[in-house]
Write a protein that holds these residues in place. Structure first.
Motif, mmCIF file in Angstrom:
data_model
loop_
_atom_site.group_PDB
_atom_site.id
_atom_site.type_symbol
_atom_site.label_atom_id
_atom_site.label_comp_id
_atom_site.label_asym_id
_atom_site.label_seq_id
_atom_site.Cartn_x
_atom_site.Cartn_y
_atom_site.Cartn_z
ATOM 1 N N SER A 16 6.842 -1.042 -2.357
ATOM 2 C CA SER A 16 7.373 -0.943 -0.999
ATOM 3 C C SER A 16 6.337 -0.353 -0.037
ATOM 4 N N ILE A 17 5.613 0.659 -0.497
ATOM 5 C CA ILE A 17 4.556 1.256 0.331
ATOM 6 C C ILE A 17 3.461 0.232 0.602
ATOM 7 N N GLU A 18 3.077 -0.491 -0.439
ATOM 8 C CA GLU A 18 2.047 -1.526 -0.257
ATOM 9 C C GLU A 18 2.508 -2.563 0.759
ATOM 10 N N ARG A 19 3.756 -2.992 0.657
ATOM 11 C CA ARG A 19 4.277 -3.979 1.598
ATOM 12 C C ARG A 19 4.316 -3.416 3.013
ATOM 13 N N TYR A 20 4.739 -2.173 3.149
ATOM 14 C CA TYR A 20 4.791 -1.550 4.462
ATOM 15 C C TYR A 20 3.413 -1.576 5.122
ATOM 16 N N PHE A 21 2.402 -1.188 4.364
ATOM 17 C CA PHE A 21 1.041 -1.193 4.917
ATOM 18 C C PHE A 21 0.586 -2.608 5.250
ATOM 19 N N ARG A 22 0.900 -3.561 4.397
ATOM 20 C CA ARG A 22 0.519 -4.952 4.645
ATOM 21 C C ARG A 22 1.134 -5.474 5.939
ATOM 22 N N GLU A 23 2.402 -5.138 6.170
ATOM 23 C CA GLU A 23 3.125 -5.703 7.306
ATOM 24 C C GLU A 23 3.036 -4.877 8.586
ATOM 25 N N ASN A 24 2.690 -3.601 8.473
ATOM 26 C CA ASN A 24 2.747 -2.740 9.659
ATOM 27 C C ASN A 24 1.460 -2.022 10.015
ATOM 28 N N MET A 25 0.499 -2.024 9.143
ATOM 29 C CA MET A 25 -0.740 -1.307 9.402
ATOM 30 C C MET A 25 -1.895 -2.303 9.489
ATOM 31 N N GLU A 26 -2.968 -1.865 10.057
ATOM 32 C CA GLU A 26 -4.113 -2.749 10.214
ATOM 33 C C GLU A 26 -4.825 -3.014 8.891
ATOM 34 N N GLU A 27 -4.750 -2.071 7.976
ATOM 35 C CA GLU A 27 -5.417 -2.241 6.688
ATOM 36 C C GLU A 27 -4.399 -2.128 5.563
ATOM 37 N N PRO A 28 -4.497 -2.995 4.568
ATOM 38 C CA PRO A 28 -3.597 -2.871 3.416
ATOM 39 C C PRO A 28 -3.971 -1.646 2.585
ATOM 40 N N ILE A 29 -3.077 -1.261 1.724
ATOM 41 C CA ILE A 29 -3.296 -0.107 0.860
ATOM 42 C C ILE A 29 -3.240 -0.595 -0.588
ATOM 43 N N GLY A 30 -4.090 -0.076 -1.422
ATOM 44 C CA GLY A 30 -4.112 -0.480 -2.825
ATOM 45 C C GLY A 30 -3.042 0.220 -3.637
ATOM 46 N N ASN A 31 -2.841 -0.257 -4.848
ATOM 47 C CA ASN A 31 -1.817 0.262 -5.741
ATOM 48 C C ASN A 31 -2.042 1.737 -6.073
ATOM 49 N N VAL A 32 -3.257 2.104 -6.391
ATOM 50 C CA VAL A 32 -3.566 3.493 -6.755
ATOM 51 C C VAL A 32 -3.359 4.414 -5.551
ATOM 52 N N THR A 33 -3.819 3.988 -4.398
ATOM 53 C CA THR A 33 -3.656 4.798 -3.191
ATOM 54 C C THR A 33 -2.182 4.919 -2.816
ATOM 55 N N ALA A 34 -1.444 3.824 -2.958
ATOM 56 C CA ALA A 34 -0.006 3.861 -2.664
ATOM 57 C C ALA A 34 0.698 4.816 -3.619
ATOM 58 N N GLY A 35 0.308 4.818 -4.884
ATOM 59 C CA GLY A 35 0.884 5.745 -5.858
ATOM 60 C C GLY A 35 0.576 7.188 -5.511
ATOM 61 N N ALA A 36 -0.657 7.440 -5.063
ATOM 62 C CA ALA A 36 -1.036 8.797 -4.666
ATOM 63 C C ALA A 36 -0.254 9.238 -3.436
ATOM 64 N N LEU A 37 -0.068 8.334 -2.482
ATOM 65 C CA LEU A 37 0.700 8.640 -1.280
ATOM 66 C C LEU A 37 2.153 8.943 -1.640
ATOM 67 N N LEU A 38 2.706 8.153 -2.548
ATOM 68 C CA LEU A 38 4.066 8.404 -3.007
ATOM 69 C C LEU A 38 4.160 9.780 -3.659
ATOM 70 N N GLY A 39 3.209 10.106 -4.517
ATOM 71 C CA GLY A 39 3.197 11.416 -5.160
ATOM 72 C C GLY A 39 3.143 12.544 -4.149
ATOM 73 N N TYR A 40 2.335 12.364 -3.123
ATOM 74 C CA TYR A 40 2.240 13.366 -2.056
ATOM 75 C C TYR A 40 3.588 13.554 -1.368
ATOM 76 N N PHE A 41 4.236 12.438 -0.991
ATOM 77 C CA PHE A 41 5.514 12.542 -0.293
ATOM 78 C C PHE A 41 6.592 13.168 -1.183
ATOM 79 N N ILE A 42 6.602 12.802 -2.457
ATOM 80 C CA ILE A 42 7.590 13.381 -3.363
ATOM 81 C C ILE A 42 7.396 14.892 -3.478
ATOM 82 N N GLU A 43 6.155 15.312 -3.617
ATOM 83 C CA GLU A 43 5.879 16.738 -3.785
ATOM 84 C C GLU A 43 6.033 17.522 -2.490
#
Length: 90
Positions: A16-43
């Motif tokens: 979902s994070i990857e899709r959000y970046f693809r559709e709403n941001m200028e640059e896509p986000i990779g799987n590892v970066t999306a996982g790290a971002l998710l971890g940050y938000f959860i914590e």
């Protein structure tokens, strides 16, 4: 308390994070970066949401417990009253 999510939920969240970046941001986000971002938000933000949910549940439970006396109350000394009502009806 550490907030953890299942592997399946984590995979869906990362997608979902990857899709959000693809559709709403200028640059896509990779799987590892999306996982790290998710971890940050959860914590970082997860406990805020979790604590609010716990408070909401506590408030609801306290209200339900407070209503118990109304819902399950029985008046004492009712035995003779039913006979008195029957006699008045005759």
């Amino acid at each position: 308390m550490t907030i953890e999510i299942s592997k399946e939920a984590r995979a869906e969240a990362v997608a979902s994070i990857e899709r959000y970046f693809r559709e709403n941001m200028e640059e896509p986000i990779g799987n590892v970066t999306a996982g790290a971002l998710l971890g940050y938000f959860i914590e970082e933000i997860g406990p805020l949401i979790y604590n609010r949910a716990v408070l909401d549940v506590q408030e609801r439970l306290q209200k339900q417990v407070g209503d118990l006396d109304i819902e399950v109350n029985e008046d004492p000394f009712q035995y003779w009253r039913k006979f008195d009502k029957a006699r008045k009806g005759k």
